[in-house]
Each structure stands twice: as structure tokens, then as C-alpha cells.
Design an enzyme around this catalytic site. Structure first.
Site, PDB file in Angstrom:
ATOM      1  N   ASN A  10       0.868  -1.178   0.000  1.00 32.07           N
ATOM      2  CA  ASN A  10       0.000   0.000   0.000  1.00 32.07           C
ATOM      3  C   ASN A  10       0.905   1.228   0.000  1.00 32.07           C
ATOM      4  OD1 ASN A  10      -1.774   2.082   0.607  1.00 32.07           O
ATOM      5  ND2 ASN A  10      -2.154   1.422   2.718  1.00 32.07           N
ATOM      6  N   TRP A  11       0.965   1.883  -1.140  1.00 32.71           N
ATOM      7  CA  TRP A  11       1.887   3.023  -1.263  1.00 32.71           C
ATOM      8  C   TRP A  11       1.363   4.285  -0.586  1.00 32.71           C
ATOM      9  CZ3 TRP A  11       3.619   2.917  -7.146  1.00 32.71           C
ATOM     10  CH2 TRP A  11       4.427   1.783  -7.353  1.00 32.71           C
ATOM     11  N   LYS A  12       0.090   4.299  -0.235  1.00 33.74           N
ATOM     12  CA  LYS A  12      -0.519   5.503   0.354  1.00 33.74           C
ATOM     13  C   LYS A  12      -0.305   6.693  -0.611  1.00 33.74           C
ATOM     14  CE  LYS A  12       0.085   3.345   4.788  1.00 33.74           C
ATOM     15  NZ  LYS A  12       0.292   3.441   6.211  1.00 33.74           N
ATOM     16  N   HIS A  96      -9.155   1.271   5.617  1.00 37.38           N
ATOM     17  CA  HIS A  96      -7.823   1.414   6.213  1.00 37.38           C
ATOM     18  C   HIS A  96      -7.920   2.351   7.421  1.00 37.38           C
ATOM     19  CE1 HIS A  96      -3.682   2.667   6.786  1.00 37.38           C
ATOM     20  NE2 HIS A  96      -3.344   1.533   6.198  1.00 37.38           N
ATOM     21  N   GLU A  98      -6.226   4.771   8.343  1.00 40.06           N
ATOM     22  CA  GLU A  98      -6.086   6.197   8.020  1.00 40.06           C
ATOM     23  C   GLU A  98      -7.394   6.757   7.464  1.00 40.06           C
ATOM     24  OE1 GLU A  98      -2.514   5.667   5.719  1.00 40.06           O
ATOM     25  OE2 GLU A  98      -1.492   5.148   7.579  1.00 40.06           O
ATOM     26  N   GLU A 168      -4.744  -4.767  11.233  1.00 37.39           N
ATOM     27  CA  GLU A 168      -3.691  -3.752  11.307  1.00 37.39           C
ATOM     28  C   GLU A 168      -3.845  -2.956  12.600  1.00 37.39           C
ATOM     29  OE1 GLU A 168      -2.062  -2.739   7.190  1.00 37.39           O
ATOM     30  OE2 GLU A 168      -3.825  -1.490   7.465  1.00 37.39           O
ATOM     31  N   GLY A 174       3.169   2.467  10.614  1.00 36.22           N
ATOM     32  CA  GLY A 174       4.085   3.576  10.363  1.00 36.22           C
ATOM     33  C   GLY A 174       4.885   3.995  11.587  1.00 36.22           C
ATOM     34  N   SER A 214       4.088  -2.024  10.150  1.00 33.32           N
ATOM     35  CA  SER A 214       5.550  -2.087  10.215  1.00 33.32           C
ATOM     36  C   SER A 214       6.123  -3.456   9.842  1.00 33.32           C
ATOM     37  CB  SER A 214       6.049  -1.640  11.598  1.00 33.32           C
ATOM     38  OG  SER A 214       5.658  -0.298  11.834  1.00 33.32           O
ATOM     39  N   GLY A 235       3.032  -1.019   4.208  1.00 37.30           N
ATOM     40  CA  GLY A 235       3.034   0.392   3.826  1.00 37.30           C
ATOM     41  C   GLY A 235       4.443   0.843   3.479  1.00 37.30           C
ATOM     42  N   GLY A 236       5.105   1.468   4.440  1.00 35.72           N
ATOM     43  CA  GLY A 236       6.415   2.087   4.230  1.00 35.72           C
ATOM     44  C   GLY A 236       7.424   1.186   3.519  1.00 35.72           C
TER      45      GLY A 236
HETATM   46  P1  PGA Z   1       3.311   0.415   7.542  1.00 33.97           P
HETATM   47  O1  PGA Z   1       1.804   0.593   7.028  1.00 33.97           O
HETATM   48  O2  PGA Z   1       3.813  -0.863   6.936  1.00 33.97           O
HETATM   49  O3  PGA Z   1       4.035   1.627   7.029  1.00 33.97           O
HETATM   50  O4  PGA Z   1       3.260   0.349   9.027  1.00 33.97           O
HETATM   51  C1  PGA Z   1       0.934  -0.498   6.960  1.00 33.97           C
HETATM   52  C2  PGA Z   1      -0.406  -0.054   6.453  1.00 33.97           C
HETATM   53  O5  PGA Z   1      -0.852   1.047   6.786  1.00 33.97           O
HETATM   54  O6  PGA Z   1      -1.056  -0.798   5.677  1.00 33.97           O
END
Ligand code: PGA
Length: 254
Positions: A10-12, A96, A98, A168, A174, A214, A235-236
Site C-alpha cells: 500500500n503506497w498511500k 484502512h 487512516e 492492522e 508507520g 511495520s 506500507g512504508g
Molecule cells: P506500515 O503501514 O507498513 O508503514 O506500518 C501499513 C499499512 O498502513 O497498511
């Protein structure tokens, strides 16, 4: 019971179209020939069409990070599942944390989005997870149960046959703090138990439950060794092709 692993990136809100194309060019050769697991990339909306063309003929699925629940209409700034299906998207991340916490998405809205995604034969990845405050108050399992019951209310087993759930924990996203494999397994096993109660055991046994928060090349093996962890939503660490390829290829390169 053998569930096919899914490793999803997930590149956000990252990467322009040229950056997307450069990433895919590097990534596709790093994961070429990996056929025993599913791989998915979810770039931002502006890169989806270019990514779809660049991914043609590869073993990598395309995902979107969100969508609206209507087919079309006066919803300024929104993108519908109909539009996503039209350009060749396969997966859609729904709910998600966020979206829930920054943009105020409720379980009710998330349920509507799942219904809309299913209408176009897209695969929903329903994200659930507790905040740190909820975990510290001992409410983790209750929060997960409510998010599942509200988000999946009224669907049949047949409706949800493609569903993927992502656990999650919000405190792990993050932050560099990963849930331990034990903490993640406890949540995943609980999710499977609730889904068996809501639907049936066979449905729950076949459903893929991803862990997100993470995930890195260093911790993916320990997480994936747990019986109820069927993949990762990253994500990251999905932003660099070599790092994400290491996660995708967990257990293959040693
Ligand atoms: P992260 O994000 O790997 O940067 O913690 C995971 C996500 O939000 O799907």
C-alpha cells in the site's frame, strides 16, 4: 488447510506516474517466477492506469487504496468501483485505519463500500484494528468483533467468497512497532473464530487474513510462520522495490 499467501503493498500518498513506472520496471524482475503466492501493489489513483499497463503479463495484481460506494454521481473528488473495474484493478483496500481515523469513515460507510466493490467483482481487503488506547484498555477483541460484525453485516457466504481481511493494529502502522507474532496470531485466530460464528467454519478456514503494521524483511518470516497469518499488508516498506521484493520472497531466498 492451505491458504495462498497474499503480500500486498500500500503506497498511500506516494509516487508520481514516472516514479510508479520506474518502480514496476525494477520490481517485476525481482519477483518474476514467484508463483506460490499472490502479489499486489496499490499505487495512488493517479498512477493506476499507467500501472495497469506496466503490470500486464506479470504475476503482480493491481489494487486501489479506497473507493466511493456509488457508481457515479455528484461526489466531488471521489472515485467509484465502476471506474476501478474499468481500468483493470483487482483488489480494493477498504476501511484502512487512516481512512477511519483521519477521514472519519464509519463501519456503516465501510460496509457500503464493500457492497459496491463486490458488485464489480473486485476483491475487498477489509482493514480492522485497535488503537493503542483501546489495546491498553483491554478492548482489542471487542473492537475487532464490532468492526467485523458491522462491516460485514447482511452479506452471505457467497457474496464474500473473495473477501480478504487485514488486521492492522493502529499503534503499529508507520511507527516501526510491529505486533509480536504472538499478539498478531491471537488477533488473527480471534478474527477467524468470529467469522466462523458469523458465517461458517469452511468460510473462515478459507479466508485470508493479512497482518499489517511495520512489516519489514526482518520480521515477515516470524509473522508468516503463525498458522492464522496468511499474508501482509505493507506500507512504508513497500515503497522501495528491493525491500518489498524481499518481503514478497520471504522464505524463498535463504
Ligand atoms: P506500515 O503501514 O507498513 O508503514 O506500518 C501499513 C499499512 O498502513 O497498511
Amino acid at each position: 488447510m492451505k491458504r495462498r499467501p497474499l503480500i500486498a503493498g500500500n503506497w498511500k500518498m506516494h509516487k508520481t506516474v514516472p516514479e510508479t513506472l520506474a518502480y514496476i520496471e525494477a520490481f517485476k524482475s525481482l519477483v518474476a517466477g514467484v508463483e506460490d503466492r499472490d502479489i499486489m501493489l496499490a499505487p495512488p489513483f493517479t498512477s493506476l492506469d499507467a500501472a495497469e499497463r506496466a503490470l500486464e503479463g506479470t504475476n503482480i495484481y493491481l489494487g486501489a487504496q479506497n473507493c466511493h460506494w456509488a457508481d457515479e454521481g455528484a461526489f466531488t473528488g471521489e472515485i467509484s468501483p465502476k471506474m476501478l473495474a474499468d481500468i483493470g484493478v483487482t483488489y480494493v483496500i477498504i476501511g484502512h485505519s487512516e481512512r477511519r481515523h483521519i477521514f472519519g469513515e464509519t463501519d456503516k460507510v465501510i460496509r457500503q463500500k464493500i457492497e459496491a466493490v463486490l458488485k464489480y467483482d473486485l476483491i475487498p481487503i477489509l482493514c480492522i484494528g485497535e488503537t493503542l488506547e483501546e489495546r491498553e484498555a483491554g478492548k482489542t477483541l471487542k473492537v475487532l468483533e464490532t468492526q467485523l460484525k458491522e462491516g460485514l453485516k447482511g452479506f452471505s457466504v457467497a457474496d464474500l467468497k473473495s473477501l480478504v481481511v487485514a488486521y492492522e493494529p493502529v499503534w503499529a502502522i508507520g511507527t516501526g512497532k510491529t505486533a509480536t507474532p504472538e499478539q498478531a496470531e491471537e488477533a488473527h485466530a480471534f478474527v477467524r473464530k468470529i467469522l466462523a460464528e458469523m458465517f461458517n467454519q469452511e468460510f473462515a478456514d478459507n479466508l485470508r487474513i493479512l497482518y499489517g503494521g511495520s512489516v519489514k524483511p526482518e520480521n515477515v518470516v516470524g509473522l508468516m510462520a503463525r498458522p492464522d497469518i496468511d499474508g501482509a499488508l505493507v506500507g512504508g516498506a513497500s515503497l522501495k522495490p528491493d525491500v518489498f521484493a524481499k518481503i514478497v520472497c520471504f522464505g524463498r531466498m535463504e
